[in-house]
Scaffold this motif. Structure first.
Motif, PDB file in Angstrom:
ATOM      1  N   PRO A  78       0.829  -1.208   0.000  1.00  0.00           N
ATOM      2  CA  PRO A  78       0.000   0.000   0.000  1.00  0.00           C
ATOM      3  C   PRO A  78       0.865   1.259   0.000  1.00  0.00           C
ATOM      4  CG  PRO A  78      -0.055  -1.072   2.140  1.00  0.00           C
ATOM      5  CD  PRO A  78       0.727  -1.957   1.229  1.00  0.00           C
ATOM      6  N   ARG A  79       0.392   2.278  -0.686  1.00  0.00           N
ATOM      7  CA  ARG A  79       1.110   3.544  -0.726  1.00  0.00           C
ATOM      8  C   ARG A  79       0.676   4.420   0.444  1.00  0.00           C
ATOM      9  NH1 ARG A  79      -0.113   6.524  -5.886  1.00  0.00           N
ATOM     10  NH2 ARG A  79      -2.167   5.719  -5.449  1.00  0.00           N
ATOM     11  N   ARG A  80       1.624   5.145   0.992  1.00  0.00           N
ATOM     12  CA  ARG A  80       1.289   6.100   2.050  1.00  0.00           C
ATOM     13  C   ARG A  80       0.742   7.369   1.416  1.00  0.00           C
ATOM     14  NH1 ARG A  80       5.529   6.037   6.966  1.00  0.00           N
ATOM     15  NH2 ARG A  80       4.990   3.954   7.624  1.00  0.00           N
ATOM     16  N   ARG A  81      -0.286   7.881   2.005  1.00  0.00           N
ATOM     17  CA  ARG A  81      -0.887   9.109   1.509  1.00  0.00           C
ATOM     18  C   ARG A  81      -0.771  10.167   2.600  1.00  0.00           C
ATOM     19  NH1 ARG A  81      -4.494   7.641  -2.922  1.00  0.00           N
ATOM     20  NH2 ARG A  81      -4.329   5.393  -3.130  1.00  0.00           N
ATOM     21  N   THR A  82      -0.371  11.348   2.211  1.00  0.00           N
ATOM     22  CA  THR A  82      -0.232  12.444   3.163  1.00  0.00           C
ATOM     23  C   THR A  82      -0.987  13.654   2.644  1.00  0.00           C
ATOM     24  OG1 THR A  82       1.797  13.197   2.102  1.00  0.00           O
ATOM     25  CG2 THR A  82       2.032  11.654   3.932  1.00  0.00           C
ATOM     26  N   ILE A  83      -1.360  14.508   3.571  1.00  0.00           N
ATOM     27  CA  ILE A  83      -2.055  15.741   3.237  1.00  0.00           C
ATOM     28  C   ILE A  83      -1.117  16.894   3.566  1.00  0.00           C
ATOM     29  CG2 ILE A  83      -4.016  17.221   3.792  1.00  0.00           C
ATOM     30  CD1 ILE A  83      -5.575  14.713   4.499  1.00  0.00           C
ATOM     31  N   ASP A  84      -1.004  17.806   2.641  1.00  0.00           N
ATOM     32  CA  ASP A  84      -0.171  18.978   2.835  1.00  0.00           C
ATOM     33  C   ASP A  84      -0.911  19.966   3.744  1.00  0.00           C
ATOM     34  OD1 ASP A  84       1.803  20.863   2.612  1.00  0.00           O
ATOM     35  OD2 ASP A  84       1.134  21.592   0.648  1.00  0.00           O
TER      36      ASP A  84
END
Length: 154
Positions: A34-40
């Motif tokens: 799974p890819r890590r998702r981040t919010i700016d």
């Protein structure tokens, strides 16, 4: 008898397969990562309104409380009904995906991974399309015996 055994032992230590290398057959239950998702955070600050309207806040609070009460009352009933309706479908889907993953693994579409650990800090992965080649490589690196297996989720 000892002089005859001594060169064999020395050759085993001097061979490219050192006693510091440990190999494992790494089996991932889910063959993808799974890819890590981040919010700016800057993007969130830019999207926030500059002024707060009191009427909007009170209306949002009232609507939120009413919706929360409705969810607390209706959610258990909806969850039980949906669970009864969709359980056979979900079980069949999970079993079908498991069978397809096993078929893909054993036909060579998803490669087998051999994890070679140095013992110090170096770690590398080798991929083999067929199980018997991966097991042969693990035995070769470990000096024979039963291959060690490491299970990971992803």
């Amino acid at each position: 008898m000892r002089p005859g055994l001594e060169p064999v032992r020395r050759d085993a230590v001097d061979s490219p397969v050192s006693k510091h290398h440990i190999a494992f057959l790494e089996i991932r239950v889910l063959p993808w990562r799974p890819r890590r998702r981040t919010i700016d955070p800057d993007m969130l600050r830019d999207a926030a309104p500059d002024s707060l309207d009191l009427v909007d806040d009170v209306a949002g609070l009232v609507i939120g409380v009413v919706m929360m009460i409705a969810l607390y009352v209706a959610a258990p009933l909806v969850a039980v009904v949906l669970a009864i309706l969709f359980l056979p479908v979900e079980l069949g889907l999970v079993l079908a995906i498991a069978v397809l993953l096993l078929l893909a693994r054993f036909t060579g579409l998803i490669p087998w991974t051999v994890l070679v650990a140095d013992g110090l800090e170096d770690e590398r992965r080798e991929r083999y399309r067929l199980l018997h080649r991966a097991v042969r490589r693990v035995r070769e690196l470990n000096g024979g015996g039963t291959p060690r297996v490491v299970w990971t989720w992803s």
